[in-house]
Design a protein around this motif. Structure first.
Motif, PDB file in Angstrom:
ATOM      1  N   GLY A 279       0.834  -1.189   0.000  1.00  0.00           N
ATOM      2  CA  GLY A 279       0.000   0.000   0.000  1.00  0.00           C
ATOM      3  C   GLY A 279       0.875   1.248   0.000  1.00  0.00           C
ATOM      4  O   GLY A 279       2.037   1.212  -0.380  1.00  0.00           O
ATOM      5  N   HIS A 280       0.309   2.354   0.436  1.00  0.00           N
ATOM      6  CA  HIS A 280       1.085   3.597   0.495  1.00  0.00           C
ATOM      7  C   HIS A 280       2.113   3.515   1.612  1.00  0.00           C
ATOM      8  O   HIS A 280       1.812   3.122   2.742  1.00  0.00           O
ATOM      9  N   PRO A 394       1.417   0.172  11.306  1.00  0.00           N
ATOM     10  CA  PRO A 394       0.880  -0.112   9.964  1.00  0.00           C
ATOM     11  C   PRO A 394      -0.429  -0.897  10.009  1.00  0.00           C
ATOM     12  O   PRO A 394      -0.701  -1.639  10.954  1.00  0.00           O
ATOM     13  N   PHE A 395      -1.228  -0.750   8.957  1.00  0.00           N
ATOM     14  CA  PHE A 395      -2.392  -1.608   8.734  1.00  0.00           C
ATOM     15  C   PHE A 395      -2.001  -2.763   7.815  1.00  0.00           C
ATOM     16  O   PHE A 395      -2.385  -3.900   8.026  1.00  0.00           O
ATOM     17  N   TYR A 423      -2.462   2.637  10.267  1.00  0.00           N
ATOM     18  CA  TYR A 423      -2.450   3.484   9.083  1.00  0.00           C
ATOM     19  C   TYR A 423      -3.081   2.730   7.917  1.00  0.00           C
ATOM     20  O   TYR A 423      -2.441   1.903   7.276  1.00  0.00           O
ATOM     21  N   THR A 424      -4.358   2.996   7.649  1.00  0.00           N
ATOM     22  CA  THR A 424      -5.129   2.183   6.705  1.00  0.00           C
ATOM     23  C   THR A 424      -4.649   2.244   5.259  1.00  0.00           C
ATOM     24  O   THR A 424      -4.812   1.252   4.530  1.00  0.00           O
ATOM     25  N   LYS A 480      -6.175  11.120  10.616  1.00  0.00           N
ATOM     26  CA  LYS A 480      -7.387  11.162   9.792  1.00  0.00           C
ATOM     27  C   LYS A 480      -7.436   9.990   8.821  1.00  0.00           C
ATOM     28  O   LYS A 480      -8.505   9.645   8.311  1.00  0.00           O
ATOM     29  N   LYS A 481      -6.276   9.390   8.555  1.00  0.00           N
ATOM     30  CA  LYS A 481      -6.193   8.275   7.614  1.00  0.00           C
ATOM     31  C   LYS A 481      -6.035   6.939   8.335  1.00  0.00           C
ATOM     32  O   LYS A 481      -5.696   5.927   7.716  1.00  0.00           O
ATOM     33  N   CYS A 482      -6.234   6.962   9.640  1.00  0.00           N
ATOM     34  CA  CYS A 482      -6.036   5.757  10.457  1.00  0.00           C
ATOM     35  C   CYS A 482      -7.340   5.303  11.083  1.00  0.00           C
ATOM     36  O   CYS A 482      -8.292   6.079  11.221  1.00  0.00           O
ATOM     37  N   LYS A 483      -7.371   4.048  11.462  1.00  0.00           N
ATOM     38  CA  LYS A 483      -8.499   3.547  12.243  1.00  0.00           C
ATOM     39  C   LYS A 483      -8.014   3.264  13.660  1.00  0.00           C
ATOM     40  O   LYS A 483      -6.914   2.732  13.864  1.00  0.00           O
TER      41      LYS A 483
END
Length: 511
Positions: A279-280, A394-395, A423-424, A480-483
């Motif tokens: 992923g990113h 990390p996700f 971090y999704t 904001k980009k994490c769960k």
């Protein structure tokens, strides 16, 4: 078919097979001797008992001790022998003398200005104490006349690094755990080759184990043909050895002694998202300019002298002056090195000191969360006393088994009030901690046993710099980009997976 053949005959596979054959042969020999010679059994068991006594009474981390004691007790015939061969982080006497000499030459080159310590103490005695501790155990002083710039993600650092490399007039020093041929390294190599042709002194250190599957065999010779001075740290040979335990995990770039970079970013394409593996890829770095760069210059040259058996002086690489921009006051900056050979877990202690002294918040980026008991307690107590403790991991993992162990540490932390996020968009490789708008550390040090106890590492401790706020702002934006992780999703984990996690956690210090 060609890819399969290339893989089968790759250096990594050949070296791995050679080592496995040696391990298998050693086990079979010991087992056969054990069947036929009662004396061998007795000697082996005695050796294992001595190894356990040695482990119990040394100063290593308790979790690391347990991870070795269990297999030794389960397999006493060869457990002690394996510990003696692979369980220690020690150099030979000859190399110890060399390393001691190198450190003795570092200390006179790195002199702490006591006026700066006094100045910091007037603002915060804890900050002054932290600086004195780091200086005592790494010889690295703290500086006033320096500037820092936070760089994230890897693409931003890449562009900034190229920009600074093109300005080099005297020397370029690069030291990285991983270098891999591709967009990033090839672009940098073009600049380095151009600079060599201009008379710039270009030197490269890379970790041979880290580059095992990344670079062709004896890549250092290829660079030397281009005029680039190069050496590999701990060249990997297909022989059983404890040397594989200690790796050069540092990421350092020094340009002309006035500009330096460090952080989590290696010189390979995934770090700048030129290729997508997990992923990113979220990573970060810090660029510093001014007097504090001298610490990195000495770090690099001291290791260079050690690897090349040279005794090159440092002073000729120290800039005579700095530009006005570099001399802008921007708080206090302390680049430092951490070595596994001095018995002082400097990186972990720096983190612990910040965690224990926090008053408002602790924000942490880490790709791996494999903690010892002391770190777990420190983070838990901080949360229990009302500190806002948040950790981003990390996700999407780069190593599935390591990520499984990371997740196994969530529960006791969450139960104590620590907020954990994943971090999704992908994988987070950044390694940083920011505390109370006052302190930040960014560098190469992961929150795992290898990074804290076995690898050569480096980082930058900052006090009241603008980059402290930049790291904080980036952290808040990344949330904001994490769960956020809660305990409910772990209640229904099958019993056999929980059992596997228990086993993995026991041996986590050896991963």
């Amino acid at each position: 078919m060609k890819k399969l053949l290339r893989l089968l005959f790759s250096r990594a596979v050949l070296v791995g097979c050679a080592i496995l054959i040696q391990v298998f042969t050693l086990v079979i020999m010991i087992w056969k001797f054990g069947n036929y010679f009662i004396y061998f059994n007795t000697v082996s068991s005695l050796l294992s008992a001595i190894a356990v006594l040695w482990i119990v009474n040394n100063n290593r981390n308790p979790a690391y001790k347990i991870a070795w004691i269990i297999p030794i007790m389960l397999f006493p015939i060869f457990g002690g022998l394996f510990y003696l061969m692979f369980g220690r982080s020690q150099l030979s006497k000859r190399n110890k003398r060399k390393m001691k000499y190198i450190y003795n030459t570092m200390s006179p080159a790195l002199n702490q200005d006591e006026n700066i310590i006094t100045e910091i103490a007037l603002q915060d005695k804890n900050a002054a104490g932290q600086a004195l501790y780091v200086e005592k155990y790494s010889s690295c002083p703290i500086y006033r006349n320096s500037f820092s710039e936070y760089l994230t993600p890897g693409e931003v650092k890449f562009e900034r690094l190229k920009e600074e490399l093109k300005k080099a007039q005297k020397y370029i020093f690069l030291e990285y755990f991983i270098i891999e041929e591709g967009v990033m390294w090839n672009s940098i190599l073009d600049i380095l080759t151009e600079k060599v042709n201009q008379g710039v002194d270009v030197r490269v250190i890379y970790d041979d184990f880290g580059c095992l599957t990344k670079l062709p065999y004896k890549y250092d010779k290829h660079l030397k043909k281009l005029g680039i001075k190069c050496c590999a740290f701990n060249p990997l040979i297909p022989v059983l050895s404890i040397r594989i335990n200690n790796r050069d995990h540092r990421k350092i770039a020094v340009i002309d002694g006035h500009t330096a970079f460090t952080g989590g970013i290696n010189l390979a394409d995934e770090y700048i998202n030129a290729c997508e593996k997990y992923g990113h890829w979220k990573d970060s770095a810090i660029m510093i300019q001014g007097e504090a760069v001298w610490n990195f210059t000495v770090m690099f040259l001291s290791l260079w002298n050690y690897l090349n058996n040279t005794d090159e002086g440092y002073e000729k690489y120290k800039p005579l002056s700095y530009t006005q921009n570099e001399l802008e006051k921007d708080g206090y900056i302390l680049p430092f090195a951490d070595t596994p050979l001095d018995g002082e877990a400097l990186g972990e202690s720096v983190y612990m000191n910040l965690i224990n002294s926090a008053k408002d918040y602790i924000y942490i980026y880490t790709p791996y969360l494999i903690l010892d008991h002391e770190m777990t307690v420190a983070l838990s107590l901080a949360a229990k006393r009302g500190i806002d403790v948040r950790i981003v991991t990390p996700f999407i993992p780069d190593k599935i088994y390591v990520h499984a162990v990371t997740r196994s540490y969530y529960r006791p932390l969450i139960e104590s009030g620590v907020k954990i996020y994943e971090y999704t968009p992908g994988f987070i490789h950044a390694k940083s901690i920011v505390v109370d708008d006052d302190f930040a550390v960014i560098g190469t040090i992961n929150l795992d046993y290898r990074s804290l106890y076995l690898h050569f590492e480096c980082a930058v401790l900052m006090y009241k710099t603008r980059s402290v706020f930049e790291i904080k702002d980036d952290f808040i934006d990344t949330l904001k980009k994490c769960k956020i992780i809660n305990l409910d999703e772990y209640k229904n984990i099958p019993w056999y997976k929980k059992f596997i996690l228990l086993i993995l956690r026991v041996f986590a210090p050896l991963m």
